[in-house]
Design an enzyme around this catalytic site. Structure first.
Site, PDB file in Angstrom:
ATOM      1  CD  GLU A  89     111.069  27.417 -50.847  1.00 61.60           C
ATOM      2  OE1 GLU A  89     110.772  27.697 -52.011  1.00 61.60           O
ATOM      3  OE2 GLU A  89     111.099  26.244 -50.424  1.00 61.60           O
ATOM      4  CB  CYS A 136      84.577   9.558 -32.105  1.00 57.97           C
ATOM      5  SG  CYS A 136      83.383  10.433 -31.112  1.00 57.97           S
TER       6      CYS A 136
HETATM    7  C1  LIG Z   1     106.794  23.157 -46.079  1.00 61.14           C
HETATM    8  C2  LIG Z   1     107.764  23.786 -46.968  1.00 61.14           C
HETATM    9  C3  LIG Z   1     108.670  24.747 -46.481  1.00 61.14           C
HETATM   10  C4  LIG Z   1     108.750  25.153 -45.031  1.00 61.14           C
HETATM   11  O1  LIG Z   1     109.301  24.182 -44.215  1.00 61.14           O
HETATM   12  P1  LIG Z   1     109.684  24.495 -42.694  1.00 61.14           P
HETATM   13  O2  LIG Z   1     110.226  23.223 -42.207  1.00 61.14           O
HETATM   14  O3  LIG Z   1     108.431  24.863 -41.986  1.00 61.14           O
HETATM   15  O4  LIG Z   1     110.673  25.589 -42.688  1.00 61.14           O
HETATM   16  C5  LIG Z   1     109.524  25.338 -47.396  1.00 61.14           C
HETATM   17  N1  LIG Z   1     109.502  25.003 -48.717  1.00 61.14           N
HETATM   18  C6  LIG Z   1     108.650  24.091 -49.213  1.00 61.14           C
HETATM   19  C7  LIG Z   1     108.671  23.784 -50.661  1.00 61.14           C
HETATM   20  C8  LIG Z   1     107.761  23.436 -48.360  1.00 61.14           C
HETATM   21  O5  LIG Z   1     106.933  22.522 -48.855  1.00 61.14           O
END
Ligand SMILES: *Cc1c(COP(=O)(O)O)cnc(C)c1O
Length: 418
Positions: free
Chosen positions: A273, A343
């Site tokens: 991911e 601010c």
């Molecule tokens: C935020 C997130 C990602 C992505 O993370 P990066 O550091 O931007 O690669 C992947 N999986 C989950 C579950 C996340 O919450």
């Protein structure tokens, strides 16, 4: 690698001068390179090319529907953490069979929506959520494909706000409990356990935390198979770190060469991911200098972008490289705080930073702003959110227009008897 480069002292995004774009759209604005986005995606996809894998673009990182659509056109799936992100991914044309859904507070409505759309799987974060997904699936006559998001208790050595796999963290299910949850899932008619998920943190600059957690996960996968579960996916989450200033960030191939042998052993399709590694260096924030201001102890450069546009410096003490869009010969370096009009004392883009001296009207580029930049922006101080521009070769597209004052009060109402 990215497509923001200086030619004869002028910053370009692909083949366009950033200053020319600024003239057309005004400042501040986010500027993205299509080529950087797609080449980052390709580099990751190819680095893991020897094993069955799916790169799910992390929608929260940069959620613009044009960006998600660009990712989908490259073959990416999507990692979503809310019904809204699922909607964006579907609107952008992501194949539902490539969408994974994480997040520890999924509502019944969100679960039903995702089931109806036929996503690849839910990444389940608690036993109560597991029960609710089963209930919704049974009620709607379907079966929900799931992975348990395990918390492997791994220190990713990153900022505490973006460490998500420590035992103190709210995310995931402790590894020791995960087995029991899978056994529950196996018995319930509405659930089909097909994977294991982890996401241990973000901006991780070393493959060791991934290697350590993978060993734990591989063992879990083996035990689950012994129990007769058909575990086909290992989702290692995101978190691959990038260079903001002087960090040394491993290239995708370096992560891959450390992880592929371990991943091979799982016998599973690997899901990643990825957010920051794709989007981070594919975008900049362009801002104009409003004033130079001499405080009693500090020099301030007041610019027209602020913490509501880019909150990372305030929220994570993040350092972003900042440089003039047009370099001036012989400008002396001065130590300044680059601050916005909001601010709040926490409203800064950089502190105690050596920058070439700038004048009112000069343009500054805040680099590595493509990830968690616009996506985390807000209307605080009733500031209109800035436009997002995507460059492809010699063409620039407005992929989100600048908000207007009317946009600010859209949806608000003054009661008649007030
Ligand atoms: C935020 C997130 C990602 C992505 O993370 P990066 O550091 O931007 O690669 C992947 N999986 C989950 C579950 C996340 O919450």
């Amino acid at each position: 690698m990215n497509d923001f480069t200086y030619k004869n002292g002028a910053l370009y995004c692909e083949e366009l001068r950033v200053a020319d774009i600024a003239e057309k759209v005004g400042t501040p604005f986010y500027l993205y390179s299509r080529n950087t986005f797609s080449s980052h995606y390709k580099a990751i996809d190819e680095a893991f090319g020897d094993i069955p894998h799916l790169v799910c673009y992390s929608v929260k990182t940069n959620s613009n529907v044009a960006i998600v659509s660009l990712m989908a056109s490259q073959g990416a799936g999507a990692d979503v953490v809310s019904g809204g992100e699922l909607y964006r991914a579907l609107q952008a044309g992501v194949d539902p069979k490539k969408i994974v859904f994480a997040g520890l507070g999924k509502t019944e409505a969100e679960i039903e929506y995702a089931l109806k759309e036929g996503i690849l799987m839910f990444n389940v974060e608690s036993s109560q959520e597991l029960m609710l997904i089963n209930e919704v699936a049974t009620r709607t006559g379907t079966e929900a494909p799931i992975a348990v998001r395990v918390n492997p208790d791994i220190d990713p050595r990153t900022h505490p706000y973006i460490a998500t796999g420590l035992k103190q963290s709210k995310f995931g299910i402790p590894l020791a409990q995960a087995m029991a949850e899978y056994e529950v899932a196996q018995r319930l008619p509405g659930l089909n356990p097909i994977g294991i998920h982890q996401h241990i943190g973000s901006q991780i600059l070393d493959s060791a935390p991934f290697e350590n957690s993978l060993t734990k996960i591989t063992n879990l996968a083996k035990s689950l198979r012994v129990l007769g579960m058909d575990i086909r996916y290992v989702n290692i989450g995101g978190g691959f770190g990038i260079q903001y200033t002087d960090e040394e960030a491993p290239a995708p191939e370096q992560f891959a060469s450390a992880l592929v042998p371990l991943l091979n052993e799982t016998g599973c399709t690997v899901i990643m991911e990825v957010g920051r590694m794709i989007a981070g260096n594919a975008g900049i924030l362009v801002t104009s200098v409003l004033y130079n201001k001499q405080g009693e102890e500090k020099k301030f450069v007041v610019v027209d972008a602020a913490m509501n546009d880019l909150i990372r410096p305030s929220l994570y003490q993040a350092a972003h490289q900042i440089a003039p869009v047009v370099q001036k010969d012989g400008a002396p370096e001065v130590k300044v705080d680059v601050v916005g009009p909001v601010c709040e004392s926490g409203d800064f883009l950089a502190q105690d930073r050596e920058l070439p001296e700038v004048q009112s009207g000069d343009l500054l580029a805040v680099f590595t702003a493509g990830a968690y930049g616009f996506a985390m922006s807000s209307n605080y101080n009733s500031r209109t959110r800035v436009p997002e521009i995507l460059v492809s070769g010699r063409k620039a597209y407005v992929i989100r227009r600048r908000e207007t004052y009317e946009d600010l009060i859209r949806g608000e109402a003054i009661p008649e008897d007030l």
